[in-house]
Design an enzyme around this catalytic site. Structure first.
Site, PDB file in Angstrom:
ATOM      1  N   THR A   1       0.853  -1.185   0.000  1.00  8.75           N
ATOM      2  CA  THR A   1       0.000   0.000   0.000  1.00  8.75           C
ATOM      3  C   THR A   1       0.889   1.235   0.000  1.00  8.75           C
ATOM      4  OG1 THR A   1      -1.791  -1.136   1.171  1.00  8.75           O
ATOM      5  CG2 THR A   1      -1.755   1.271   1.290  1.00  8.75           C
TER       6      THR A   1
ATOM      7  N   VAL B   1       2.245   5.100   0.185  1.00  6.95           N
ATOM      8  CA  VAL B   1       2.115   6.390   0.854  1.00  6.95           C
ATOM      9  C   VAL B   1       1.887   7.466  -0.207  1.00  6.95           C
ATOM     10  CG1 VAL B   1       3.457   8.149   2.082  1.00  6.95           C
ATOM     11  CG2 VAL B   1       3.473   5.797   2.895  1.00  6.95           C
TER      12      VAL B   1
ATOM     13  N   ILE C   1       4.622  -1.119   3.131  1.00  7.21           N
ATOM     14  CA  ILE C   1       4.354   0.291   2.864  1.00  7.21           C
ATOM     15  C   ILE C   1       5.230   0.730   1.691  1.00  7.21           C
ATOM     16  CG2 ILE C   1       4.552   2.640   3.752  1.00  7.21           C
ATOM     17  CD1 ILE C   1       2.229   1.155   4.969  1.00  7.21           C
ATOM     18  N   LYS C   2       4.586   1.150   0.610  1.00  9.37           N
ATOM     19  CA  LYS C   2       5.324   1.578  -0.581  1.00  9.37           C
ATOM     20  C   LYS C   2       5.701   3.052  -0.463  1.00  9.37           C
ATOM     21  CE  LYS C   2       4.388   0.317  -4.845  1.00  9.37           C
ATOM     22  NZ  LYS C   2       3.609   0.068  -6.090  1.00  9.37           N
ATOM     23  N   ILE C   3       6.960   3.316  -0.720  1.00  3.98           N
ATOM     24  CA  ILE C   3       7.493   4.675  -0.601  1.00  3.98           C
ATOM     25  C   ILE C   3       8.398   4.947  -1.798  1.00  3.98           C
ATOM     26  CG2 ILE C   3       8.908   6.219   0.816  1.00  3.98           C
ATOM     27  CD1 ILE C   3       8.209   4.450   3.234  1.00  3.98           C
TER      28      ILE C   3
END
EC number: 2.2.1.2
Length: 333
Positions: free
Chosen positions: A107, A109, A143-145
């Site tokens: 998912t 950011v 968490i995709k950044i």
């Protein structure tokens, strides 16, 4: 009785099954969770563009409505309510995806925070809290950044201080990959097709799988990680065709859009292992470092025209889709 047997045989020998047997975890790159179950992926990835597209499908309207209702009840200002509803949309889709895949969901950011470490950490913690409230443990969430300097430092803090797993996206260079490994992130998503797009537009020539700049970039990163013993997983992303994919068979993970998953599912063309950790250890370059030297990181990245332009372009596009999602929620609010 012959029809089920024939179907079973086809599935067992499909290119998709061969890719899985080559040692690669197949990951579905889609927010359309009803469509991905057919391919039995291990994990799934999402991004603002995919969530925006899925949000417009009538069959998923109830999840948008539920998120909007959540937003109405959480936040003092209209802006806060919309932002909370948007985060809830991400988690609504992620939670549904996790009912389909046995592994993890990525998912992302808000891309508009790509140059703000503190805000990225805050947003990531909020997303993880929403997942926890939905009964999803943080171990099942990546968490995709974006792989900016600030993004990498945010991921470093999330991994070390909070035990939150990160997937570094919009990664186009060896420099970014080295810094991510030094930050001990869980996983990186080096792009293949977008790199090839850049050089094809620049040179006007076509590339084979053997000369494809995107394929060569990912191979170099994979070899470097294995040679120097980094635990960070490599998940190749942004494929343009099956030839690119076949050239990287055996890599840790591969995230694929629905159209390529379908092509693999329908095909019985052979797919052989091209990458493995043992042979990769014999290749690669000597160890270098960027994680504690911001000026050096920025300078070397800036010297890479392709990576600089593609990183910037990717952030702009994801930010535009976030803005579009914001307007969609605002209208419903």
């Amino acid at each position: 009785m012959s029809e089920p047997s024939e179907k079973k045989q086809k599935v067992a020998t499909s290119s998709l099954e061969q890719l899985k047997k080559a040692g690669t975890h197949v990951v579905a790159d889609s927010g359309d969770f009803e469509a991905i179950s057919k391919y039995e992926p291990q994990d799934s990835t999402t991004n603002p563009s995919l969530i925006l597209a899925a949000s417009k499908l009538e069959k998923y309207a109830r999840f948008i409505d539920a998120a909007v209702e959540y937003g109405r009840k959480h936040g003092k200002t209209d802006h806060e309510k919309i932002e909370n509803a948007m985060d809830k949309i991400l988690v609504e889709f992620g939670t549904q995806i996790l009912k389909v895949v046995p592994g993890r969901v990525s998912t992302e950011v808000d891309a508009r925070l790509s140059f703000d470490k503190k805000a990225t950490v805050k947003k990531a913690l909020h997303i993880i809290k929403l997942y926890k409230d939905a009964g999803v443990p943080k171990e099942r969430v990546l968490i995709k950044i974006a792989s900016t300097w600030e993004g990498i430092q945010a991921a470093r803090e999330l991994e070390v201080k909070h035990g939150i797993h990160c997937n570094m996206t919009l990664l186009f260079s060896f420099t970014q990959a080295v810094a991510c490994a030094e930050a001990n992130v869980t996983l990186i998503s080096p792009f293949v097709g977008r790199i090839m797009d850049f050089y094809k537009a620049l040179s006007g020539k076509d590339y084979t799988a053997e000369t494809d700049p995107g394929v060569l970039s990912v191979k170099k990163i994979y070899s470097y990680y294995k040679r120097h013993g980094y635990a960070t997983e490599v998940m190749a992303a942004s494929f343009r065709n099956l030839d690119e994919l076949k050239a990287l068979a055996g890599i840790d993970n591969m995230t694929l859009p629905l159209n390529l998953l379908e092509q693999l599912y329908e095909s019985t063309d052979p797919i052989e292992n091209k990458l493995n950790s043992e042979s990769a250890k014999e290749e690669g370059v000597e160890k270098v470092s960027f994680i504690n030297d911001e000026p050096h990181f920025r300078y070397v990245l800036n010297e890479d025209q392709m990576a600089t332009e593609k990183l910037s372009d990717g952030i702009r596009k994801f930010s535009a889709d976030i803005e579009a999602l914001y307007k969609l929620v605002e209208e419903k609010m």
